[in-house]
Design a protein around this motif. Structure first.
Motif, short mmCIF file in Angstrom:
data_model
loop_
_atom_site.label_atom_id
_atom_site.label_comp_id
_atom_site.label_asym_id
_atom_site.label_seq_id
_atom_site.Cartn_x
_atom_site.Cartn_y
_atom_site.Cartn_z
N ASN A 298 -44.58 -24.43 -31.14
CA ASN A 298 -45.79 -24.23 -29.91
C ASN A 298 -44.67 -23.67 -29.13
O ASN A 298 -44.49 -24.56 -27.90
N PRO A 299 -44.69 -22.32 -28.56
CA PRO A 299 -43.98 -22.02 -27.65
C PRO A 299 -44.66 -21.77 -26.25
O PRO A 299 -44.00 -21.46 -25.16
N TYR A 300 -45.83 -21.86 -26.23
CA TYR A 300 -46.60 -21.37 -25.24
C TYR A 300 -46.68 -21.93 -23.92
O TYR A 300 -46.79 -21.48 -22.93
N PRO A 301 -46.49 -23.37 -24.25
CA PRO A 301 -46.21 -24.21 -22.74
C PRO A 301 -44.84 -23.63 -22.03
O PRO A 301 -44.89 -23.74 -20.85
N TYR A 302 -43.78 -23.13 -22.82
CA TYR A 302 -42.77 -22.80 -22.26
C TYR A 302 -42.91 -21.35 -21.30
O TYR A 302 -42.51 -21.13 -20.31
N TYR A 303 -43.97 -20.45 -21.97
CA TYR A 303 -44.46 -19.26 -21.39
C TYR A 303 -44.91 -19.47 -19.94
O TYR A 303 -44.55 -19.14 -19.13
N LYS A 304 -45.98 -20.76 -20.10
CA LYS A 304 -46.43 -20.95 -18.90
C LYS A 304 -45.80 -21.45 -17.81
O LYS A 304 -46.04 -21.41 -16.69
N GLN A 305 -44.86 -22.18 -18.21
CA GLN A 305 -43.89 -22.93 -17.23
C GLN A 305 -42.51 -22.23 -16.65
O GLN A 305 -42.08 -22.59 -15.57
N CYS A 306 -42.18 -20.96 -17.29
CA CYS A 306 -41.23 -20.31 -16.87
C CYS A 306 -41.65 -19.38 -15.53
O CYS A 306 -42.54 -19.25 -15.23
N ASP A 307 -40.49 -18.94 -14.92
CA ASP A 307 -40.59 -18.25 -13.72
C ASP A 307 -40.62 -16.90 -14.04
O ASP A 307 -40.77 -15.94 -13.43
N LEU A 308 -39.77 -16.29 -14.98
CA LEU A 308 -39.55 -14.91 -15.43
C LEU A 308 -39.40 -14.85 -16.86
O LEU A 308 -38.58 -15.70 -17.73
N TYR A 309 -40.18 -13.99 -17.63
CA TYR A 309 -39.73 -13.72 -19.05
C TYR A 309 -38.89 -12.30 -19.06
O TYR A 309 -39.57 -11.42 -18.54
N VAL A 310 -37.94 -12.50 -20.02
CA VAL A 310 -36.95 -11.42 -20.25
C VAL A 310 -37.12 -11.01 -21.58
O VAL A 310 -36.85 -11.82 -22.50
N HIS A 311 -37.11 -9.79 -21.83
CA HIS A 311 -37.04 -9.25 -23.28
C HIS A 311 -36.10 -8.12 -23.33
O HIS A 311 -36.81 -6.94 -23.41
N ALA A 312 -35.04 -8.14 -23.23
CA ALA A 312 -33.94 -7.13 -23.11
C ALA A 312 -33.36 -6.91 -24.60
O ALA A 312 -32.47 -7.48 -24.82
N THR A 313 -34.05 -5.98 -25.49
CA THR A 313 -33.62 -5.81 -26.80
C THR A 313 -33.05 -4.35 -27.04
O THR A 313 -33.56 -3.44 -26.24
N ARG A 314 -32.56 -4.06 -28.13
CA ARG A 314 -32.13 -2.74 -28.35
C ARG A 314 -33.34 -2.01 -28.84
O ARG A 314 -33.28 -0.60 -28.45
N PHE A 315 -34.13 -2.51 -29.73
CA PHE A 315 -35.42 -1.62 -29.98
C PHE A 315 -36.55 -2.61 -30.52
O PHE A 315 -36.27 -3.73 -30.96
N GLU A 316 -37.80 -2.05 -30.26
CA GLU A 316 -38.98 -2.82 -30.93
C GLU A 316 -39.89 -1.82 -31.23
O GLU A 316 -39.83 -0.65 -31.39
N GLY A 317 -40.91 -2.69 -32.18
CA GLY A 317 -41.97 -1.69 -32.72
C GLY A 317 -43.02 -2.05 -31.55
O GLY A 317 -43.39 -1.27 -30.80
N LYS A 318 -43.76 -3.28 -31.65
CA LYS A 318 -44.48 -3.72 -30.65
C LYS A 318 -44.24 -5.27 -30.77
O LYS A 318 -44.70 -5.83 -31.70
N SER A 319 -43.66 -5.59 -29.55
CA SER A 319 -43.20 -7.19 -29.55
C SER A 319 -44.55 -8.19 -29.16
O SER A 319 -45.21 -8.03 -28.36
#
Length: 399
Positions: A298-319
């Protein structure tokens, strides 16, 4: 009662696999008889498959495909499969031809060779379907094309076709024979259309499905950060693979620390690069600053508690990780690459950055220093939701 088959390569905890589970929920047992075949018979999400879905695999391993033990088991399975149905032997000309083709492009993708062999060594299905859906490129697509009897055949693309290393030669032009091709984003569709212009009129965008209410519910459950850190928390969710460019993130964290910015970066995910990344983290003196927490059920409490979400990747389809962060109103920073730039509008509901330690660290510092702007981005991110129901109808109306 319509008979439907879904095929996917593995059922590990990645974005496409999670999206498939959401799609399966839409095929209710009152109208559909649904079968699922996992080509390599492995993955920890098997327990989350709806009860009414018939899992065809006779030999299944619920171990993660990214854990050390899981990778050993997967390698054993792949080795055994080389000799089933003479799969390796009959594909030798195919392997030779595509090896020379890749050498000409100066990049070898060994995993792409294996998908053809894994497809040809799959189980024999003595059943006909109204609709067969290959939910991932590579092995699942080859299997549905070559080894499944169905009135209609559909396939999904979740990645930038060229960047991921696919080619018409590898595919043997199989996409020409599918009735519908679904891509998870406009950029994925654009790249695919450039390779298969003949398929343009039967290729549609089908956004990943997510259960917003379930994400909200799980975000309120116990869990999340367990340390006593009082500074800013940065979060990234994703497998520890080359695509995700974590080595760049580690360098960015080093720059932030050297600048005296009080922040800690947490990563949720597993993968083959864990040891290599941990060595880099340790060598830069970031043991307390860049933390690999592993995969979380269950990663969702981490999302809710963080100050910033970073997704620095080389490529994605749809994350899906970005979608989940948007649902929970996170402030979001993403690299300016295919997939990411379609999900975040720069300066409106998040920020784009270049995939370099310098630009990532600079943008992080700017965001962490402006709480009002962060709140504004997070609020606007929550309303950036696709018309999922319209996507579903594209699939259902054909059935």
């Amino acid at each position: 009662m319509k008979r439907i088959l879904f095929v996917i390569n593995t059922l590990g905890g990645a974005g496409a696999e999670k999206a498939l589970l959401e799609l399966l929920k839409r095929f209710t047992p009152d109208r559909y008889e649904v079968d699922l075949y996992v080509l390599l018979g492995q993955g920890e999400l098997i327990s989350q498959v709806p009860d009414y879905v018939n899992i065809l695999n006779r030999d299944y391993t619920a171990e993660s495909v990214l854990s050390a033990e899981g990778k050993k088991e997967l390698n054993r399975k792949v080795l055994r499969r080389l000799f089933i149905h003479r799969a390796l032997l009959k594909n030798i000309p195919y392997l030779i031809k595509n090896t020379f083709s890749m050498l000409g492009r100066k990049k070898i993708y060994p995993d792409k060779f294996l998908w053809r062999i894994m497809s040809d060594s799959g189980m024999k299905l003595n059943k006909s379907y109204d609709m067969a859906v290959a939910y991932l490129e590579g092995g699942a697509t080859y299997f549905v094309h070559d080894h499944v009897k169905a009135r209609k055949k559909f396939t999904f693309l979740h990645v930038d076709y060229k960047y991921a290393g696919y080619s018409r030669g590898l595919d043997r032009d199989c996409y020409l024979d599918f009735d519908r091709i679904f891509t998870v984003s406009g950029e994925v569709k654009s790249v695919f259309d450039s390779v298969y212009p003949e398929c343009r009129n039967k290729t549609f965008i089908f956004h990943n499905l997510i259960d917003r209410e379930e994400i909200y519910r799980k975000s309120e459950l116990p869990g999340g950060f367990s340390d006593t850190y009082t500074g800013k928390r940065i979060l990234t969710v994703g497998r520890l693979t080359a695509q995700k460019a974590y080595e760049v993130a580690v360098d960015a964290m080093k720059l932030l620390k050297d600048q005296g910015i009080k922040a800690r970066w947490y990563v949720l995910g597993e993968g083959e690069l864990r040891n290599k990344l941990q060595q880099k983290i340790d060598s830069l003196g970031l043991k307390e600053d860049f933390l690999l927490l592993g995969a979380k059920e269950n990663p969702y409490p981490y999302y809710k508690q963080c100050d910033l979400y970073v997704h620095a990747t080389r490529f994605e389809g749809k994350s899906i990780a970005i979608q989940e962060a948007q649902v929970l109103g996170c402030t979001i920073l993403v690299s300016d690459c295919s997939g990411n730039r379609e999900q975040v509008e720069n300066g409106t509901d998040g920020i784009l950055c270049q995939l370099s330690p310098e630009d990532i660290s600079r943008k992080i510092a700017e965001l962490l220093g402006n709480e009002e702007k962060c709140r504004e981005y997070g609020k606007k991110a929550t309303v950036r939701i696709s018309d999922e129901q319209g996507d579903i109808l594209k699939l259902f109306e054909i059935v």
